[in-house]
Motif scaffolding. Structure first.
Motif, PDB file in Angstrom:
ATOM      1  N   ASN A   1      30.402  36.275  28.613  1.00 60.50           N
ATOM      2  CA  ASN A   1      29.913  34.964  29.041  1.00 60.50           C
ATOM      3  C   ASN A   1      31.099  34.046  29.307  1.00 60.50           C
ATOM      4  O   ASN A   1      31.962  33.876  28.447  1.00 60.50           O
ATOM      5  CB  ASN A   1      29.003  34.370  27.961  1.00 60.50           C
ATOM      6  CG  ASN A   1      28.567  32.955  28.273  1.00 60.50           C
ATOM      7  OD1 ASN A   1      29.006  32.000  27.635  1.00 60.50           O
ATOM      8  ND2 ASN A   1      27.698  32.801  29.259  1.00 60.50           N
ATOM      9  N   PHE A   2      31.132  33.461  30.500  1.00 63.34           N
ATOM     10  CA  PHE A   2      32.255  32.610  30.900  1.00 63.34           C
ATOM     11  C   PHE A   2      31.749  31.221  31.277  1.00 63.34           C
ATOM     12  O   PHE A   2      30.719  31.087  31.934  1.00 63.34           O
ATOM     13  CB  PHE A   2      32.989  33.223  32.096  1.00 63.34           C
ATOM     14  CG  PHE A   2      33.551  34.588  31.810  1.00 63.34           C
ATOM     15  CD1 PHE A   2      34.784  34.734  31.203  1.00 63.34           C
ATOM     16  CD2 PHE A   2      32.832  35.731  32.134  1.00 63.34           C
ATOM     17  CE1 PHE A   2      35.304  35.989  30.931  1.00 63.34           C
ATOM     18  CE2 PHE A   2      33.340  36.992  31.867  1.00 63.34           C
ATOM     19  CZ  PHE A   2      34.581  37.120  31.259  1.00 63.34           C
ATOM     20  N   ARG A   3      32.507  30.200  30.872  1.00 62.51           N
ATOM     21  CA  ARG A   3      32.144  28.819  31.209  1.00 62.51           C
ATOM     22  C   ARG A   3      33.348  28.113  31.811  1.00 62.51           C
ATOM     23  O   ARG A   3      34.439  28.146  31.247  1.00 62.51           O
ATOM     24  CB  ARG A   3      31.651  28.073  29.968  1.00 62.51           C
ATOM     25  CG  ARG A   3      31.112  26.684  30.298  1.00 62.51           C
ATOM     26  CD  ARG A   3      30.316  26.096  29.155  1.00 62.51           C
ATOM     27  NE  ARG A   3      31.150  25.803  28.004  1.00 62.51           N
ATOM     28  CZ  ARG A   3      30.774  25.010  27.009  1.00 62.51           C
ATOM     29  NH1 ARG A   3      29.573  24.461  27.019  1.00 62.51           N
ATOM     30  NH2 ARG A   3      31.570  24.785  25.989  1.00 62.51           N
TER      31      ARG A   3
ATOM     32  N   SER B   1      40.018  30.354  36.143  1.00 66.34           N
ATOM     33  CA  SER B   1      39.727  31.367  37.159  1.00 66.34           C
ATOM     34  C   SER B   1      38.825  32.433  36.543  1.00 66.34           C
ATOM     35  O   SER B   1      39.244  33.160  35.639  1.00 66.34           O
ATOM     36  CB  SER B   1      41.018  32.020  37.662  1.00 66.34           C
ATOM     37  OG  SER B   1      40.733  33.232  38.350  1.00 66.34           O
ATOM     38  N   TYR B   2      37.586  32.517  37.027  1.00 62.71           N
ATOM     39  CA  TYR B   2      36.639  33.524  36.521  1.00 62.71           C
ATOM     40  C   TYR B   2      37.221  34.924  36.663  1.00 62.71           C
ATOM     41  O   TYR B   2      37.169  35.736  35.730  1.00 62.71           O
ATOM     42  CB  TYR B   2      35.320  33.417  37.289  1.00 62.71           C
ATOM     43  CG  TYR B   2      34.320  34.512  36.973  1.00 62.71           C
ATOM     44  CD1 TYR B   2      33.427  34.378  35.914  1.00 62.71           C
ATOM     45  CD2 TYR B   2      34.269  35.680  37.735  1.00 62.71           C
ATOM     46  CE1 TYR B   2      32.511  35.385  35.620  1.00 62.71           C
ATOM     47  CE2 TYR B   2      33.360  36.685  37.451  1.00 62.71           C
ATOM     48  CZ  TYR B   2      32.487  36.529  36.398  1.00 62.71           C
ATOM     49  OH  TYR B   2      31.589  37.527  36.103  1.00 62.71           O
ATOM     50  N   GLU B   3      37.778  35.199  37.832  1.00 57.03           N
ATOM     51  CA  GLU B   3      38.306  36.535  38.109  1.00 57.03           C
ATOM     52  C   GLU B   3      39.402  36.922  37.119  1.00 57.03           C
ATOM     53  O   GLU B   3      39.382  38.016  36.542  1.00 57.03           O
ATOM     54  CB  GLU B   3      38.848  36.597  39.540  1.00 57.03           C
ATOM     55  CG  GLU B   3      39.431  37.949  39.912  1.00 57.03           C
ATOM     56  CD  GLU B   3      39.841  38.033  41.374  1.00 57.03           C
ATOM     57  OE1 GLU B   3      40.391  39.074  41.769  1.00 57.03           O
ATOM     58  OE2 GLU B   3      39.610  37.058  42.121  1.00 57.03           O
ATOM     59  N   GLN B   4      40.350  36.014  36.908  1.00 57.69           N
ATOM     60  CA  GLN B   4      41.464  36.326  36.014  1.00 57.69           C
ATOM     61  C   GLN B   4      40.993  36.489  34.570  1.00 57.69           C
ATOM     62  O   GLN B   4      41.461  37.374  33.848  1.00 57.69           O
ATOM     63  CB  GLN B   4      42.533  35.223  36.106  1.00 57.69           C
ATOM     64  CG  GLN B   4      43.205  35.126  37.467  1.00 57.69           C
ATOM     65  CD  GLN B   4      43.794  36.450  37.932  1.00 57.69           C
ATOM     66  OE1 GLN B   4      44.441  37.156  37.165  1.00 57.69           O
ATOM     67  NE2 GLN B   4      43.564  36.794  39.194  1.00 57.69           N
TER      68      GLN B   4
ATOM     69  N   VAL C   1      33.143  40.547  42.947  1.00 58.96           N
ATOM     70  CA  VAL C   1      32.962  41.569  41.909  1.00 58.96           C
ATOM     71  C   VAL C   1      33.461  42.935  42.378  1.00 58.96           C
ATOM     72  O   VAL C   1      33.910  43.749  41.563  1.00 58.96           O
ATOM     73  CB  VAL C   1      31.500  41.628  41.409  1.00 58.96           C
ATOM     74  CG1 VAL C   1      31.139  40.317  40.724  1.00 58.96           C
ATOM     75  CG2 VAL C   1      30.514  41.932  42.521  1.00 58.96           C
ATOM     76  N   ASP C   2      33.404  43.183  43.689  1.00 60.29           N
ATOM     77  CA  ASP C   2      34.021  44.396  44.246  1.00 60.29           C
ATOM     78  C   ASP C   2      35.514  44.427  43.922  1.00 60.29           C
ATOM     79  O   ASP C   2      36.056  45.455  43.498  1.00 60.29           O
ATOM     80  CB  ASP C   2      33.852  44.424  45.772  1.00 60.29           C
ATOM     81  CG  ASP C   2      32.711  45.328  46.210  1.00 60.29           C
ATOM     82  OD1 ASP C   2      32.374  46.260  45.469  1.00 60.29           O
ATOM     83  OD2 ASP C   2      32.163  45.096  47.300  1.00 60.29           O
TER      84      ASP C   2
END
Length: 221
Positions: free
Chosen positions: A35-37, A70-73, A104-105
Motif C-alpha cells: 500500500n502506497f500513499r 515516486s510510486y515506481e521507485q 506496471v509493465d
C-alpha cells in the motif's frame, strides 16, 4: 497448483481486492499487500493506513505501507528489500482495468516479475456483477462532487447500486474507472474477519466528498 508467490498492489478498494482474489483462485500465493500513499497530496482514493492495516489483519495477509514521492521507485525498492530479506517474489498483481499498463509493465520488467492483471480491459459492469456474486462487500468512500452527492457515501456496492447509478447518470463508469468514486472493501470470501464502520463524517475536499471513518471494529464472521 502453486503458480508462485506474488505481491499485490493494494489501495483498500474493490479492484485491487478482486484482482487479489482472482490471482489466489488461479493458484498464486500472496506474500504481501503493498500500500502506497503519495506524500505531496491526498488523493481521491487515499484511505487511512489504519483502515488498510485492519483489512490486512482481517485477511490474514501481511501489509507493507509506504509513503512515496515516486510510486515506481518506492514499489521497486519494497520488492527488492523483500527479496534481500529472503522472500521469493515471482510476480505482482494489479487491479487496473484500463489505465497505468505502461507503468506496471515497466516496473515488472525491471524487477523480472510476472505481471498479473486479472481485470485488464474487462467490462466494468461485468466486474461489478462478478464482485457481488463472489460475495464481496464494499462501500463508497469518496465520490466526485460534481457527479455524485454526499448521499452516495457509505453506499454498499450491490444490485441496487448499479441500478441507481445508471438512473442517476448513465455516463458514470460502473467501476468508477474515470475517478467518479472510490471504494473500501469490508468483507468477502478472502476475509477471515469483517470490518464494521462505527463512526464517520462526510467532508468536502478538493472536489470530492469523503467518508472519513473515525471508528471501526474488526469483527468475527
Amino acid at each position: 497448483m502453486d503458480k508462485g508467490r506474488v505481491v499485490v498492489s493494494w489501495t483498500g478498494g474493490k479492484d485491487g481486492c478482486f484482482a487479489c482474489y482472482r490471482a489466489i483462485s488461479k493458484g498464486f500465493e500472496v506474500s504481501h499487500l503493498l500500500n502506497f500513499r503519495e506524500i505531496q497530496r491526498r488523493g481521491s482514493h487515499d484511505i487511512s493506513p489504519d483502515l488498510v492495516y485492519a483489512q490486512a489483519e482481517a485477511l490474514g495477509i501481511p501489509l507493507i505501507h509506504k509513503d512515496f514521492v515516486s510510486y515506481e521507485q518506492e514499489f521497486k525498492k519494497v520488492v527488492r528489500n523483500l527479496r534481500d530479506s529472503g522472500e521469493k517474489i515471482d510476480g505482482a498483481v494489479f487491479g487496473h482495468i484500463d489505465t497505468h499498463k505502461n507503468l506496471v509493465d515497466r516496473i515488472c520488467g525491471e524487477l523480472g516479475l510476472e505481471l498479473i492483471m486479472p481485470l485488464w480491459q474487462r467490462n466494468s459492469e461485468q466486474i461489478i456483477n462478478d464482485l457481488i456474486d463472489s460475495g464481496f462487500e464494499a462501500i463508497l468512500l469518496s465520490v466526485k462532487a460534481d457527479l455524485l452527492g454526499k448521499e452516495w457515501l457509505g453506499r454498499k456496492i450491490n444490485e441496487n447500486f448499479i441500478r441507481d447509478l445508471k438512473n442517476h447518470n448513465p455516463s458514470i463508469d460502473p467501476c468508477g474507472e474515470n475517478g467518479e468514486f472510490h471504494t473500501f472493501v469490508t468483507d468477502g470470501p478472502l476475509f477471515k474477519n469483517k470490518i464494521k464502520v462505527m463512526e464517520s463524517e462526510m467532508v468536502l475536499r478538493g472536489g470530492y466528498w469523503f467518508l472519513e471513518i473515525s471508528k471501526f471494529n474488526v469483527e468475527k464472521k
